[in-house]
Design an enzyme around this catalytic site. Sequence first.
Site, PDB file in Angstrom:
ATOM      1  N   HIS A 124       0.875  -1.185   0.000  1.00 40.88           N
ATOM      2  CA  HIS A 124       0.000   0.000   0.000  1.00 40.88           C
ATOM      3  C   HIS A 124       0.909   1.230   0.000  1.00 40.88           C
ATOM      4  O   HIS A 124       2.016   1.182   0.525  1.00 40.88           O
ATOM      5  CB  HIS A 124      -0.824  -0.070   1.291  1.00 40.88           C
ATOM      6  N   ASP A 201       2.883  -4.523   8.237  1.00 42.60           N
ATOM      7  CA  ASP A 201       1.688  -3.703   8.071  1.00 42.60           C
ATOM      8  C   ASP A 201       0.486  -4.634   8.211  1.00 42.60           C
ATOM      9  O   ASP A 201       0.157  -5.385   7.293  1.00 42.60           O
ATOM     10  CB  ASP A 201       1.749  -3.040   6.687  1.00 42.60           C
ATOM     11  N   LYS A 227     -10.573  -0.809  10.590  1.00 42.89           N
ATOM     12  CA  LYS A 227     -10.663  -2.018   9.764  1.00 42.89           C
ATOM     13  C   LYS A 227     -11.107  -3.200  10.611  1.00 42.89           C
ATOM     14  O   LYS A 227     -11.162  -4.330  10.133  1.00 42.89           O
ATOM     15  CB  LYS A 227      -9.310  -2.348   9.132  1.00 42.89           C
ATOM     16  N   CYS A 365      -4.806   2.515  -3.803  1.00 45.52           N
ATOM     17  CA  CYS A 365      -3.618   2.959  -3.037  1.00 45.52           C
ATOM     18  C   CYS A 365      -2.445   2.001  -3.234  1.00 45.52           C
ATOM     19  O   CYS A 365      -1.670   1.747  -2.304  1.00 45.52           O
ATOM     20  CB  CYS A 365      -3.921   3.104  -1.545  1.00 45.52           C
TER      21      CYS A 365
HETATM   22  N1  C6P Z   1      -6.288   0.599   2.988  1.00 50.18           N
HETATM   23  C1  C6P Z   1      -8.021   0.381   1.335  1.00 50.18           C
HETATM   24  O1  C6P Z   1      -9.083   0.708   0.800  1.00 50.18           O
HETATM   25  P1  C6P Z   1      -5.017   3.840   7.269  1.00 50.18           P
HETATM   26  O2  C6P Z   1      -5.650   4.618   6.143  1.00 50.18           O
HETATM   27  O3  C6P Z   1      -3.850   4.585   7.850  1.00 50.18           O
HETATM   28  O4  C6P Z   1      -5.998   3.359   8.286  1.00 50.18           O
HETATM   29  O5  C6P Z   1      -4.449   2.487   6.608  1.00 50.18           O
HETATM   30  C2  C6P Z   1      -3.540   2.565   5.548  1.00 50.18           C
HETATM   31  C3  C6P Z   1      -3.292   1.204   5.001  1.00 50.18           C
HETATM   32  C4  C6P Z   1      -2.040   0.644   5.113  1.00 50.18           C
HETATM   33  N2  C6P Z   1      -1.782  -0.608   4.701  1.00 50.18           N
HETATM   34  C5  C6P Z   1      -2.731  -1.367   4.130  1.00 50.18           C
HETATM   35  C6  C6P Z   1      -2.395  -2.767   3.728  1.00 50.18           C
HETATM   36  C7  C6P Z   1      -4.014  -0.856   3.972  1.00 50.18           C
HETATM   37  O6  C6P Z   1      -4.954  -1.620   3.409  1.00 50.18           O
HETATM   38  C8  C6P Z   1      -4.320   0.470   4.382  1.00 50.18           C
HETATM   39  C9  C6P Z   1      -5.654   1.059   4.147  1.00 50.18           C
HETATM   40  C10 C6P Z   1      -7.617   1.052   2.613  1.00 50.18           C
HETATM   41  O7  C6P Z   1      -7.300  -0.498   0.865  1.00 50.18           O
HETATM   42  C11 C6P Z   1      -7.778   2.532   2.553  1.00 50.18           C
HETATM   43  S1  C6P Z   1      -6.638   3.293   1.446  1.00 50.18           S
END
Ligand code: C6P
Length: 408
Positions: A124, A201, A227, A365
């Site tokens: 990501h 991650d 999540k 992303c």
């Molecule tokens: N992915 C998706 O639609 P945050 O936004 O900080 O809570 O998480 C970021 C993030 C980092 N690593 C992985 C593997 C992720 O899936 C995500 C968040 C969402 O895929 C929103 S972009």
Amino acid sequence: MLLEEDILEIRKKFPILNEKVYSHPLVYIDNAATTQKPLQVIKAIKKYYYSINSNVHRGIHFLSQKATYQVENVRNKIQKFIHANESSEIIFTKGTTESINLVASCISFFLKKGDEIIISHMEHHSNIVPWQIISEKIGLTLKVISIYENGLLNLENFKSLISEKTKLVSISHISNVLGIINPIKWIINLSHKYGSLVLIDGAQAISNFDINMQDLNVDFYVFSAHKMYGPTGIGVLYGKKKILETFPPYQFGGEMIENVSFKKTTYSKLPFKFEAGTPNIEGIIVWGAAIDFVTEIGVSNIQYYKEKLVKYAIKRLGSINGIKLYGDNTKNSGIISFNLNSFHPFDVGSILDRLGIAVRTGHLCAQPLMNFFGVTGMVRASFSIYNTFEEIDYLFESILKTINIINK
Ligand code: C6P
């Protein structure tokens, strides 16, 4: 194991699932972006503002003590949830993204030109850009583990990249695009043999597995509450105490200090050293209710059910003429991404939306992964504990309808 009637009971706990979208029942399959919230989480928000709201760690009065107790209680809950050694290893952040940025910023003080960081091709953006930034700043080499055509990590390639120069390996536990579960334990063990630290991650894995810091022996593990049925804007950096203690503070201000004078400032101990300013008190306390929800159902039950759902989805969707499903689907955690013929994913997503189905479209992303597959975007369906096999049938029919509409 959860039965059909258990899922129906669970669904009742999610009031938003009763919503109609363009007069269709909402089919929410955008859970990798964020999950919906159960009643106990929604109620906890109300309870917080009715009877708890106050600042923490700084008030002698009753409410402040109550809020402080509850915040620390959730820290302990998270410690137990991920089997961390100590609650001081649980640092509250805004989410996965901030947790990775925190580590990148702090570790940069210890790295020098020529040192190496390894990530993978399926990361990501949150697990790419922070490493790029510090690499450019210090002159590090950022190496990328390649993937096979089916999206699986090329572990032979990883073996060829890692060396004594590697200072950090940062890999996702589960791909947010392909649902692939990476062999993180193997990666952690090999990285440690070369003396490298490892960050995992866990954004997509946190409500899927029993995540065990002792068993994984990982140095950093990061995740977000939203999540796992909790609120947005709150997450955790787990870090081994002995490493976090060597890190300088990340941000500066209230809460993270021990003593301030114009001559010299000293810093708080863990975890507060990394929690400058008033934290997201509501978010932390409400997250506690989400953890209770997940614990009551059981993470392994959630994962087992999601795997069954996605297996069914892969079978049904895989039979559609003109669909391309991406990635290895032999062991999928609950996320599938696809394209239809040469249709633009936004067109597909927009029509599905009109039929009441919430999917994510676009680069997800993960632009380097899109480039790898030679596309600018995909359509992603990601499942959760409240989704049903009937919803997958409806998705199947809606995709057929979408193909007809676009082909007209
Ligand atoms: N992915 C998706 O639609 P945050 O936004 O900080 O809570 O998480 C970021 C993030 C980092 N690593 C992985 C593997 C992720 O899936 C995500 C968040 C969402 O895929 C929103 S972009």
